[in-house]
Design an enzyme around this catalytic site. Structure first.
Site, PDB file in Angstrom:
ATOM      1  N   SER A 239       0.645  -1.240   0.174  1.00 14.85           N
ATOM      2  CA  SER A 239       0.070   0.070   0.486  1.00 14.85           C
ATOM      3  C   SER A 239       0.484   1.535  -0.237  1.00 14.85           C
ATOM      4  CB  SER A 239      -1.002  -0.124   0.875  1.00 14.85           C
ATOM      5  OG  SER A 239       0.283  -0.413   2.219  1.00 14.85           O
ATOM      6  N   GLU A 240       1.712   1.067   1.085  1.00  9.68           N
ATOM      7  CA  GLU A 240       2.856   2.585   0.273  1.00  9.68           C
ATOM      8  C   GLU A 240       4.687   1.817   0.828  1.00  9.68           C
ATOM      9  OE1 GLU A 240      -0.329   4.615   1.724  1.00  9.68           O
ATOM     10  OE2 GLU A 240       0.374   3.034   2.481  1.00  9.68           O
ATOM     11  N   THR A 241       5.315   2.496   0.332  1.00 15.75           N
ATOM     12  CA  THR A 241       6.285   2.461  -0.110  1.00 15.75           C
ATOM     13  C   THR A 241       7.018   3.823   0.365  1.00 15.75           C
ATOM     14  OG1 THR A 241       6.523   0.332  -1.826  1.00 15.75           O
ATOM     15  CG2 THR A 241       8.827   1.863  -1.089  1.00 15.75           C
TER      16      THR A 241
ATOM     17  N   HIS B 186       2.182   3.573   8.652  1.00 12.06           N
ATOM     18  CA  HIS B 186       3.009   1.778   9.001  1.00 12.06           C
ATOM     19  C   HIS B 186       3.879   1.985   8.344  1.00 12.06           C
ATOM     20  CE1 HIS B 186       1.472   0.994   4.738  1.00 12.06           C
ATOM     21  NE2 HIS B 186       2.363  -0.007   4.973  1.00 12.06           N
TER      22      HIS B 186
END
Length: 299
Positions: free
Chosen positions: A44-46, A75
Site C-alpha cells: 500500500s505504501e513504500t 505504517h
C-alpha cells in the site's frame, strides 16, 4: 547498490500486519523511479529515505502508493525507522522526519532489549466536513450498508492528523467484516470530497487488549484495502475524544486498535491522544515491526 527492506508494521509476526517497502538510501532517485519501485513491490505504501535538506529535521521520507505519492503514511513511517534502527544499530532516541508533503514529525525509537517499537507523533487533529444527506447515502451504498448500520454516537466525518480519512462508525463487528465496497463508487466520491481514505470502525466487542476493530479502503490512490492503517487510527483517536465517545483522564486518552483480520494480516496500533487546556488534540501512534526480507538492487 541500494538497500531495500520489506517490513511488516504493527506486528511482531512476519507476514501479518501491514507490509511496507523501505529504500534506505534513495538519494538521486527520480520520482518516476520511486513510483516504479512502489509499483513493483505493490504494497500500500513504500518509503524512500533521503538526507535532510535543512537544519530543522534529521531525515526526509517520501511515501508512494503503487499509483501516486502521498503526503505521509503511518505504517511506512514505522517501517522506515524500524529498518533504519536495524540496519544502522540505532539506539533509543528521538528525531524529526520531514515528509514529501512538507510535514515535520517527531519520531521516537523505543528499545526494550532486542525489541524495537516506533512512535510517530502525528499532526494536530483537524476536523473537516461531516457527510450528510445524499452524499452520505451514496457512501453507505458504496460500502453496502444502510443508515441503520451506523453506530449513531458520532457523525460520518473527514478527520486528519496529516492525511485525512472519512471516519465511518458502524454498530457491530459482523457488519464491518462483511463489507464488500463498490470500488468505483468510492473513487467517484473521493473526487468530490477530496478525501481518498474510508476508515470504517466499530467499538462492538471491545476487549481488554483492543478498543476498536476496523477496516480501511482507499481505491482512489490504488489501495483497495489497507491491512493496518496508522493514519486512520490517529484521526480515529481524535474523533473519539472530540465527540465524547472516549473518556479523557488528565488530558489523555490511550487505546489499542485492531485491524487486518479481514485480510488475514492482523495487527495492532497503540494510540495516544492529548488534549490541551485550549481543547486542541494531538496524537501519537506506536507500533512494533518485523523484517520480512532485506535485499539490494540497482537502477
Amino acid at each position: 547498490m541500494r538497500v531495500l527492506y520489506q517490513v511488516d508494521s504493527f506486528t511482531t509476526t512476519a507476514f501479518t500486519g501491514n507490509p511496507a517497502g523501505v529504500v534506505l538510501d534513495a538519494e538521486g532517485m527520480t520520482d518516476a523511479q520511486m513510483l516504479a519501485v512502489a509499483r513493483e513491490l505493490n504494497n500500500s505504501e513504500t518509503a524512500f529515505v533521503l538526507p535532510a535538506d535543512s537544519a530543522d529535521h534529521d531525515v526526509r521520507v517520501r511515501f508512494f502508493t503503487p499509483a501516486a505519492e502521498v503526503p505521509t503514511c503511518g505504517h511506512a513511517t514505522i517501517a522506515a525507522h524500524f529498518a533504519r534502527a536495524v540496519e544502522y544499530g540505532l539506539p533509543a532516541g528521538s528525531l524529526v522526519q520531514k515528509t514529501g508533503g512538507g510535514l515535520r514529525q517527531p519520531v521516537d525509537v523505543v528499545r526494550d532489549g532486542d525489541r524495537i517499537a516506533i512512535r510517530m507523533h502525528q499532526g494536530a487533529a483537524g476536523f473537516g466536513p461531516e457527510l450528510e444527506g445524499p452524499r452520505l447515502d451514496r457512501l453507505l451504498r458504496a460500502l453496502g450498508v444502510a443508515r441503520g448500520d451506523l453506530a449513531g454516537d458520532g457523525p460520518v466525518q473527514i478527520v486528519s492528523t496529516g492525511h485525512g480519512k472519512v471516519l465511518v462508525g458502524l454498530r457491530d463487528r459482523a457488519t464491518v467484516d462483511g463489507l464488500r465496497p463498490d470500488r468505483e463508487a468510492l473513487v467517484s466520491l473521493s473526487r468530490e470530497t477530496g478525501c481518498n481514505g474510508y476508515f470504517v470502525f466499530t467499538l462492538d466487542g471491545a476487549s481488554p487488549d483492543a478498543l476498536t476493530w476496523s477496516r480501511m479502503f482507499a481505491p482512489a490512490i490504488g489501495i483497495d484495502e489497507d491491512p493496518v492503517t496508522g493514519n486512520g487510527h490517529g484521526p480515529l483517536g481524535a474523533y473519539l475524544v472530540r465527540h465524547g465517545i472516549a473518556p479523557v483522564h488528565d488530558g489523555r486518552f490511550t487505546f489499542t486498535g485492531r485491524q487486518g483480520e479481514a485480510m488475514g494480516r492482523p495487527g495492532r496500533v497503540r494510540v495516544c491522544v492529548t488534549r490541551s487546556p485550549e481543547g486542541d488534540l494531538t496524537v501519537s501512534i506506536t507500533g512494533e515491526a518485523v523484517t520480512a526480507f532485506r535485499a539490494t538492487f540497482t537502477l
